[in-house]
Design an enzyme around this catalytic site. Structure first.
Site, PDB file in Angstrom:
ATOM      1  CG  ASN A   9      39.224  14.565  70.712  1.00 41.55           C
ATOM      2  OD1 ASN A   9      39.403  13.436  71.178  1.00 41.55           O
ATOM      3  ND2 ASN A   9      39.109  15.642  71.454  1.00 41.55           N
ATOM      4  CE  LYS A  11      35.505  15.887  72.391  1.00 41.11           C
ATOM      5  NZ  LYS A  11      34.608  16.982  72.768  1.00 41.11           N
ATOM      6  CG  HIS A  96      39.973  18.792  74.587  1.00 45.44           C
ATOM      7  ND1 HIS A  96      38.796  18.935  75.300  1.00 45.44           N
ATOM      8  CD2 HIS A  96      39.626  18.720  73.288  1.00 45.44           C
ATOM      9  CE1 HIS A  96      37.782  18.928  74.451  1.00 45.44           C
ATOM     10  NE2 HIS A  96      38.255  18.807  73.224  1.00 45.44           N
ATOM     11  CD  GLU A  98      35.664  17.299  76.211  1.00 47.64           C
ATOM     12  OE1 GLU A  98      36.316  16.277  75.933  1.00 47.64           O
ATOM     13  OE2 GLU A  98      34.785  17.764  75.446  1.00 47.64           O
ATOM     14  CD  GLU A 168      38.556  21.682  70.320  1.00 51.58           C
ATOM     15  OE1 GLU A 168      38.135  21.009  69.380  1.00 51.58           O
ATOM     16  OE2 GLU A 168      38.678  21.230  71.462  1.00 51.58           O
ATOM     17  N   GLY A 174      30.374  20.257  71.609  1.00 50.80           N
ATOM     18  CA  GLY A 174      29.312  19.315  71.929  1.00 50.80           C
ATOM     19  C   GLY A 174      27.949  19.952  72.126  1.00 50.80           C
ATOM     20  CB  SER A 214      29.200  22.239  67.023  1.00 47.48           C
ATOM     21  OG  SER A 214      28.857  21.954  68.374  1.00 47.48           O
TER      22      SER A 214
HETATM   23  P1  13P Z   1      32.382  18.474  69.082  1.00 51.83           P
HETATM   24  O1  13P Z   1      32.792  18.404  67.624  1.00 51.83           O
HETATM   25  O2  13P Z   1      31.633  17.258  69.550  1.00 51.83           O
HETATM   26  O3  13P Z   1      31.713  19.754  69.401  1.00 51.83           O
HETATM   27  O4  13P Z   1      33.758  18.449  69.926  1.00 51.83           O
HETATM   28  C1  13P Z   1      34.767  19.330  69.598  1.00 51.83           C
HETATM   29  C2  13P Z   1      35.995  18.930  70.336  1.00 51.83           C
HETATM   30  O5  13P Z   1      36.073  19.068  71.544  1.00 51.83           O
HETATM   31  C3  13P Z   1      37.104  18.361  69.564  1.00 51.83           C
HETATM   32  O6  13P Z   1      38.254  18.273  70.331  1.00 51.83           O
END
Ligand code: 13P
Length: 254
Positions: A9, A11, A96, A98, A168, A174, A214
């Site tokens: 992903n 983003k 997601h 976010e 997640e 992150g 992560s």
């Molecule tokens: P990270 O791997 O940067 O923690 O992000 C995870 C994520 O949100 C994947 O959709």
């Protein structure tokens, strides 16, 4: 046997040029193995560039990070399921955290999108997960159960089987804080139990559940060797082709 699925992903990262360069290096690193399903999930604007760069690597699939649930109409700034199909997209990440926290997506909205994805023959990667506050309150199971039941309402057993769930935990995204393999396995086993309640155990056994938050080359293998962890949804570490290739390889190791 569930085939592992590892998705990148990206983003809001990667121009077309950066995406093409990523694919070039990634294909060299990844080798010929077909044991793990690999999905690249670029921003909309880089999907065509990724397709072009994958010309001779059709086994690698392309996904999108979001979409609208309607077929067309006055929805300025939105992308429809058919537009994604037009770009040969197979998977779409929905719900997601976010999107849920920054853009106000509720389980009801996510459910509309999940159903629209299936209607358009796109496979949803449905994200669920608790915040740190919810975990500390002891609400992990309650949150996961509500998100799953709300977001998956109205799906047939076949549609459920073709849905990928991504667990997640929001506190691990992150932040560099990964859930331990035990914490992740416990949540995944619970998710599979809820999926069994929504449909039936035989269906739940076939649904793939990815871990996200992560994931890095050095923790990927341990996480994905847990019995209910069927892959990973990778953010930050998927922006580097070498580290993403190592994560995919980690999924293939027993
Ligand atoms: P990270 O791997 O940067 O923690 O992000 C995870 C994520 O949100 C994947 O959709």
């Amino acid at each position: 046997m569930r085939k592992k699925i590892v998705a990148a992903n990206w983003k809001m990262n990667m121009t077309q040029g950066e995406a093409s360069a990523f694919v070039g290096t990634f294909l060299l690193e990844i080798g010929e193995s077909r044991d793990v399903e690999v999905v690249l999930v670029p921003p909309f604007t880089a999907i065509a560039a990724v397709n072009a760069a994958l010309e001779h690597a059709q086994h690698i699939k392309v996904g999108a990070q979001n979409m609208h649930w309607e077929r067309s109409g006055a929805f300025t700034g939105e992308i429809s399921p058919a537009m994604l199909r037009d770009l040969f997209v197979r998977y779409v990440v929905l719900g997601h955290s976010e999107r849920r926290t920054l853009f106000g997506e509720t389980d009801e909205i996510v459910n509309r999108k999940v159903r629209a994805a299936h209607e358009a023959m796109l496979r949803p990667i449905l994200c669920v997960g608790e915040s740190l506050e919810q975990r500390e309150r002891g609400d992990v199971e309650k949150v996961l159960s509500t998100q799953l039941r709300g977001s998956l309402a109205g799906l047939s057993a076949r549609e459920l089987q073709e849905t990928v769930i991504a667990y997640e935990p929001v506190w691990a995204i992150g932040t560099g804080k990964t859930a331990t393999a035990e914490q992740a396995q416990e949540a995944h086993a619970f998710i599979r139990q809820v999926l069994g309640e929504i449909s039936e155990e035989a269906t739940a056994d076939k649904i793939r559940i990815q871990y996200g938050g992560s994931v890095k080359p050095d923790n990927a293998r341990t996480l994905m060797s847990q019995p209910d962890i069927d892959g990973a949804l990778v953010g930050g570490a998927s922006l580097d082709p070498r580290s993403f290739a190592l994560i995919v390889q980690g999924a293939g190791e027993k």
